[in-house]
Design a protein around this motif. Sequence first.
Motif, short mmCIF file in Angstrom:
data_model
loop_
_atom_site.label_atom_id
_atom_site.label_comp_id
_atom_site.label_asym_id
_atom_site.label_seq_id
_atom_site.Cartn_x
_atom_site.Cartn_y
_atom_site.Cartn_z
N ALA A 45 0.81 -1.22 0.00
CA ALA A 45 0.00 0.00 0.00
C ALA A 45 0.84 1.27 0.00
O ALA A 45 0.31 2.36 -0.17
N GLU A 46 2.17 1.13 0.17
CA GLU A 46 3.03 2.31 0.16
C GLU A 46 3.08 2.93 -1.23
O GLU A 46 2.95 2.24 -2.24
N ALA A 47 3.34 4.22 -1.25
CA ALA A 47 3.37 4.96 -2.52
C ALA A 47 4.79 5.27 -2.97
O ALA A 47 4.97 6.03 -3.92
N PRO A 70 8.29 9.65 -10.05
CA PRO A 70 7.71 8.37 -10.47
C PRO A 70 8.80 7.34 -10.75
O PRO A 70 9.75 7.60 -11.50
N THR A 71 8.66 6.17 -10.12
CA THR A 71 9.69 5.13 -10.18
C THR A 71 9.02 3.78 -10.39
O THR A 71 8.13 3.41 -9.63
N THR A 72 9.46 3.05 -11.40
CA THR A 72 8.84 1.78 -11.73
C THR A 72 9.72 0.62 -11.26
O THR A 72 10.91 0.57 -11.55
N VAL A 73 9.10 -0.30 -10.51
CA VAL A 73 9.77 -1.51 -10.04
C VAL A 73 8.84 -2.70 -10.30
O VAL A 73 7.67 -2.68 -9.90
N PRO A 79 4.63 6.82 -7.24
CA PRO A 79 4.81 8.26 -7.47
C PRO A 79 5.99 8.87 -6.73
O PRO A 79 6.43 9.97 -7.06
N TYR A 80 6.49 8.16 -5.73
CA TYR A 80 7.59 8.68 -4.92
C TYR A 80 8.73 7.66 -4.86
O TYR A 80 8.53 6.46 -5.08
N ILE A 204 5.56 6.62 2.76
CA ILE A 204 4.37 7.44 2.50
C ILE A 204 3.27 6.50 2.05
O ILE A 204 3.50 5.63 1.21
N ASN A 205 2.10 6.63 2.66
CA ASN A 205 1.01 5.69 2.44
C ASN A 205 -0.30 6.46 2.55
O ASN A 205 -0.65 6.92 3.63
N PRO A 206 -1.02 6.63 1.46
CA PRO A 206 -2.23 7.45 1.51
C PRO A 206 -3.23 7.04 2.57
O PRO A 206 -3.98 7.87 3.08
N SER A 207 -3.27 5.75 2.93
CA SER A 207 -4.26 5.29 3.91
C SER A 207 -3.76 5.33 5.34
O SER A 207 -4.55 5.15 6.27
#
Length: 228
Positions: A45-47, A70-73, A79-80, A204-207
């Motif tokens: 759930a982390e961003a 923005p980072t792709t794994v 987004p972070y 960072i986690n929106p929820s």
Amino acid sequence: MPVGIGGTWHQVFGDEFNGTGLDTSKWNANWFGCPTCVTKPPNSAEASAYSPSQVTVGDGSLHLNLIEKPTTVDGKTYPYVSGIVTSNKKAQFTYGAFEARIYTPSSGSQMANWPSFWADGQNWPTDGELDVLEGLGGSACYHFHSTAGGPGGCASGNYSGGWHTFGAEWKQGSVTYFYDGKQVGQITSGITSAPMYLILNNAINPSHSGTNVAPADMKVDYVRVWQH
């Protein structure tokens, strides 16, 4: 000695972060993976992804820097990107006093984002997870996760803005939590005894987060572990 935790102790692990780079004999600068790779986060759930580039040591502190990039794994774009260190495969402990002096990101009188200082076993949740500090909804909170559940609570008072010590005494059947030397909680159910390694991350986690702030620097003055 541990702040506010009585008894006779001897230090078995520590890092004062007084050098110019991360001590890789003690820490990994990402979640599980190759030492130089960008890795996905512990919690889906982390961003933010985690990159060694976001982990630095200077001015007597460890810096875990979260930025909007923005980072792709593994096919997923976060987004972070941020910083994490773990002692997995390098240092782990059963029981003892665990303490870190931390300057967390903040927004007004609340913690920002989801800064955390915790310990985890190799087989989650069977081996347990000891959360000394996690900033949840702007508050400083603690938990212990196992197959029995995840009891915990949040401390009263303001632990954002400025340096604070966050500690826990883990012994058979209980974990007692100390913030700035004051006991803020105790958990006596579901306490495991398997060895755990240390983790610090600026998540960072929106929820879960309080106010989301980027860029944000989580600073760590020291990490220390004592045993009897």
